[in-house]
Write an enzyme that holds these catalytic residues in place. Structure first.
Site, short mmCIF file in Angstrom:
data_model
loop_
_atom_site.label_atom_id
_atom_site.label_comp_id
_atom_site.label_asym_id
_atom_site.label_seq_id
_atom_site.Cartn_x
_atom_site.Cartn_y
_atom_site.Cartn_z
N GLU A 1 0.86 -1.18 0.00
CA GLU A 1 0.00 0.00 0.00
C GLU A 1 0.89 1.22 0.00
OE1 GLU A 1 -1.27 -1.49 3.44
OE2 GLU A 1 -2.88 -2.70 2.60
N TYR B 1 7.74 2.21 -7.65
CA TYR B 1 7.00 0.95 -7.75
C TYR B 1 6.59 0.67 -9.19
CZ TYR B 1 6.73 1.49 -2.68
OH TYR B 1 7.03 1.65 -1.36
#
Length: 172
Positions: free
Chosen positions: A128, A140
């Protein structure tokens, strides 16, 4: 700290040398100090130790090796804390010292995690990230993560403001 996998972080030599070691309870104070630089709701040493004690949990610490000839100490750069369950893993937290960002530290940590998880038969990584953390989201995405969900008001900011979390996954 003894490096398990040193590399220089980049071909141009501008980035620091990055060495990686397992994050153990002995480095909890170092990890806690790094976490405080990256998060408003930082984890203390005890929280990090408790997370490392969970079955399937592990961490990796990145640092720049010191230079004994110059009396320079090792410099902690960042760490990642993971938890695995069967063939899935979750990044509980990852942080890089603000002065070491955009120098390959986050990528080195993610590469090391991926290598270890592949050896263990893990096929999916979840995490998250706050929707307002543009640097982390870019890291990411560059490392193959894609959005699979959103958690409304997941993070509380100073002053009570709530921020959504993106749920990202990477298949390995």
């Amino acid at each position: 700290m003894t490096p398990a996998n040193p590399n220089d972080g980049s071909a141009d030599g501008k980035n620091p040398q990055i060495a990686l070691v397992p994050l153990t309870a002995a480095f909890a104070s170092v990890a806690s100090a790094l976490h405080a630089k990256g998060f408003e709701d930082a984890w203390d040493e005890d929280a990090i130790i408790r997370l490392l004690d969970v079955p399937g949990a592990f961490g990796i610490l990145a640092y720049r090796p010191g230079d004994a000839a110059k009396n320079a100490e090792d410099q902690p750069l960042g760490f990642v804390l993971m938890q695995t369950v069967l063939d899935e893993a979750e990044i509980n937290t990852i942080t890089v010292d603000p002065d070491a960002r955009r120098m390959g530290v986050g990528r080195a940590l993610l590469d090391a995690v991926t290598d270890r998880l592949q050896e263990c038969g893990v096929t999916r990584i979840l995490l998250e990230v706050a929707v307002d953390n543009d640097g982390a989201i870019a890291l990411y995405r560059q490392n193959g993560f894609s959005e699979v969900g959103r958690r409304k008001g997941y993070y509380a900011r100073a002053g009570g403001r709530k921020v959504d979390a993106l749920v990202l996954e990477r298949l390995i």
